[in-house]
Design an enzyme around this catalytic site. Structure first.
Site, PDB file in Angstrom:
ATOM      1  CG  HIS A 298       8.324 -30.438 -31.447  1.00 10.55           C
ATOM      2  ND1 HIS A 298       9.625 -30.388 -31.019  1.00 10.55           N
ATOM      3  CD2 HIS A 298       8.240 -29.573 -32.492  1.00 10.55           C
ATOM      4  CE1 HIS A 298      10.311 -29.546 -31.778  1.00 10.55           C
ATOM      5  NE2 HIS A 298       9.490 -29.039 -32.685  1.00 10.55           N
TER       6      HIS A 298
ATOM      7  CG  ASP B 288      17.454 -32.146 -38.167  1.00 10.31           C
ATOM      8  OD1 ASP B 288      16.874 -31.621 -39.146  1.00 10.31           O
ATOM      9  OD2 ASP B 288      17.501 -31.608 -37.048  1.00 10.31           O
TER      10      ASP B 288
ATOM     11  NE  ARG C  48      16.003 -26.672 -43.763  1.00 11.10           N
ATOM     12  CZ  ARG C  48      15.211 -26.978 -42.719  1.00 11.10           C
ATOM     13  NH1 ARG C  48      15.507 -27.989 -41.937  1.00 11.10           N
ATOM     14  NH2 ARG C  48      14.133 -26.287 -42.470  1.00 11.10           N
TER      15      ARG C  48
ATOM     16  CB  SER D 277      13.916 -30.780 -39.791  1.00 12.19           C
ATOM     17  OG  SER D 277      14.511 -30.323 -38.610  1.00 12.19           O
TER      18      SER D 277
HETATM   19  N1  URA Z   1      12.914 -26.735 -36.015  1.00 14.69           N
HETATM   20  C1  URA Z   1      13.505 -27.867 -36.420  1.00 14.69           C
HETATM   21  O1  URA Z   1      13.803 -28.747 -35.628  1.00 14.69           O
HETATM   22  N2  URA Z   1      13.741 -28.004 -37.735  1.00 14.69           N
HETATM   23  C2  URA Z   1      13.429 -27.075 -38.655  1.00 14.69           C
HETATM   24  O2  URA Z   1      13.663 -27.268 -39.819  1.00 14.69           O
HETATM   25  C3  URA Z   1      12.819 -25.891 -38.197  1.00 14.69           C
HETATM   26  C4  URA Z   1      12.570 -25.758 -36.876  1.00 14.69           C
END
Ligand code: URA
Length: 436
Positions: free
Chosen positions: A82, A161, A168, A183
């Site tokens: 990732h 999320d 957010r 997250s």
């Molecule tokens: N990428 C994500 O998946 N979550 C976050 O909070 C910030 C970047």
């Protein structure tokens, strides 16, 4: 339990219990706790933080809000990677086929781009008819047969999320390390891989502006991985300038193809080799760095890594001829050279500003609803540290419309010069392979 008391508690800098975190996430997902209270809590977390234990519990609660991929029918070690997001970051397109060609299993769920950063799915969809949606059984079958599949994330994973991130995003509460770590890791853990390699970016085009902050984020995510007994490691890499030379979907896909054929840019190739080595060691396919990098070099020189990308493309309905002959991929109407206005060493290529410039050409989305133009973007002809004369071509702009004076002004603003020679940042600043 009253939610307002939790907001008070965090405002005072105290730590939550597991029950309090579960109450928050379960209540928010059920619609019992309103957005305005959760925004207030997220803001308190931005200022007061969360300790590692609270962060792991938050990740667990988010993970439990949805279902998880069951990949137990895939034989062998399933590796995932990732990136925290950057400009010109096409790593998955080259790295996943490279490690899959060496025997690792890659069952990957990727995302779309937003703002100045691109997304793997958009880049894959530059290929005609490439399908990013698959039935779970077909996804598993494909990985068992060819070691590799990349699809879009299922909506059933981590609904908490989606809700929290949406909130957010509009309440200036994205940039909190515990919130980012939980997250990202909740989605990675829900995707079901056995090992996770994180590329945590720092610099002008990244969430984390400094190396120190990026390290803190990496360590927080690794500690979440340890909580779930997952082999989680990280590389910390510079995003002060774009990765490689291409920014934009087709252009990045072409650069990934070049890299799989051993003709990629030096920095991007180096990152793929480093991450690939770590992934092969995580999968126990290689025991040391020397062996793993020999395997990866072999996969490129034998053509097997590029074959893997083509196999994945064929399995997912894409037009393989476009990979064999990238001239068949969509093309922009104009390719415009941008001459350097100055002479000197290139001191900075501001990654975020260049990402936004590419987005304004149509390569990215300002809002989730925007349509993108796969063909457009920027191909840099010079990188930080290069010496250029006035009039030398800095970049080719692939565009469907004329460039406005404002666009050109903003492009040139992203580039700074020095009379003295400039040493570019080390791309890979650090690797972290254990829970410290
Ligand atoms: N990428 C994500 O998946 N979550 C976050 O909070 C910030 C970047």
């Amino acid at each position: 339990m009253r939610f307002v008391e939790l907001i008070e508690k965090k405002k005072a800098g105290k730590s939550f219990t597991k029950a309090e975190i579960d109450f928050w996430i379960e209540g928010y997902c059920k619609g019992d706790i309103p957005d305005y209270q959760v925004s207030a809590l997220c803001m308190a977390i931005c200022f007061q933080g969360m300790d590692r234990q609270e962060t792991a519990w938050l990740c667990e609660a988010m993970l439990n809000s949805g279902s998880r991929m069951d990949l137990s029918d895939i034989s062998g070690c399933i590796c995932d990677k990732h990136s925290t997001g950057g400009v010109g970051d096409k790593t998955s397109l080259a790295l996943a086929p490279m490690v899959a060609a060496c025997g690792a299993k890659v069952a990957k769920m990727s995302g779309r781009g937003l703002g100045h950063t691109g997304g793997t799915l958009d880049k894959l969809e530059s290929i005609s008819d490439f399908k990013i949606v698959q039935k779970e059984a077909d996804f598993i079958k494909q990985v068992n047969e060819i070691n590799l599949a990349i699809i879009g994330q299922s909506k059933k994973l981590v609904p908490a999320d989606r809700l929290l991130y949406g909130l957010r995003d509009v309440t200036a509460t994205v940039d909190s390390i515990p919130l980012i770590a939980s997250s990202i890791m909740s989605k990675k853990l829900a995707s079901g891989a056995d090992t996770i390699l994180l590329d945590v970016k720092y610099g002008k085009g990244a969430f984390m502006l400094t190396l120190e902050k990026a390290q803190e984020l990496a360590k927080t995510m690794i500690s979440i991985g340890a909580h779930f007994h997952k082999d989680t490691r990280a590389v910390i890499t510079s995003m002060n300038q774009p990765l490689g030379r291409a920014i934009g979907n087709v252009l990045e896909l072409k650069e990934a193809i070049d890299t799989l054929q051993g003709k990629g840019p030096k920095d991007f190739t180096q990152l793929c080799m480093e991450m690939g080595s770590i992934m092969l060691m995580q999968a126990n396919i290689a025991q040391d760095k020397k062996t793993s990098s020999e395997m990866l070099h072999g996969a490129i020189s034998s053509g097997k890594a590029f074959e893997k990308l083509k196999e994945m493309c064929a399995y997912q309905g894409g037009d393989v001829k476009q990979l064999e002959n990238p001239n068949l991929l969509p093309k922009a109407k104009h390719i415009i050279p941008m001459p350097s206005l100055h002479e000197g060493y290139i001191k900075g290529l501001h990654a975020q500003q260049l990402g936004i410039a590419a987005m304004r050409l149509g390569a990215g989305r300002a809002t989730k609803q925007d349509q993108i133009n796969h063909a457009v973007g920027i191909v840099l002809q010079h990188k930080t540290g290069d010496y250029v004369k006035q009039g030398d071509c800095l970049a080719f702009i692939h565009t469907d419309s004329e460039l406005s004076e404002e666009w050109k002004h903003d492009f040139y603003e992203a580039i700074s010069y020095s009379k003295e020679s400039v040493e570019p940042d080390t791309l890979i600043a650090k690797t972290i392979d254990s829970n410290e």
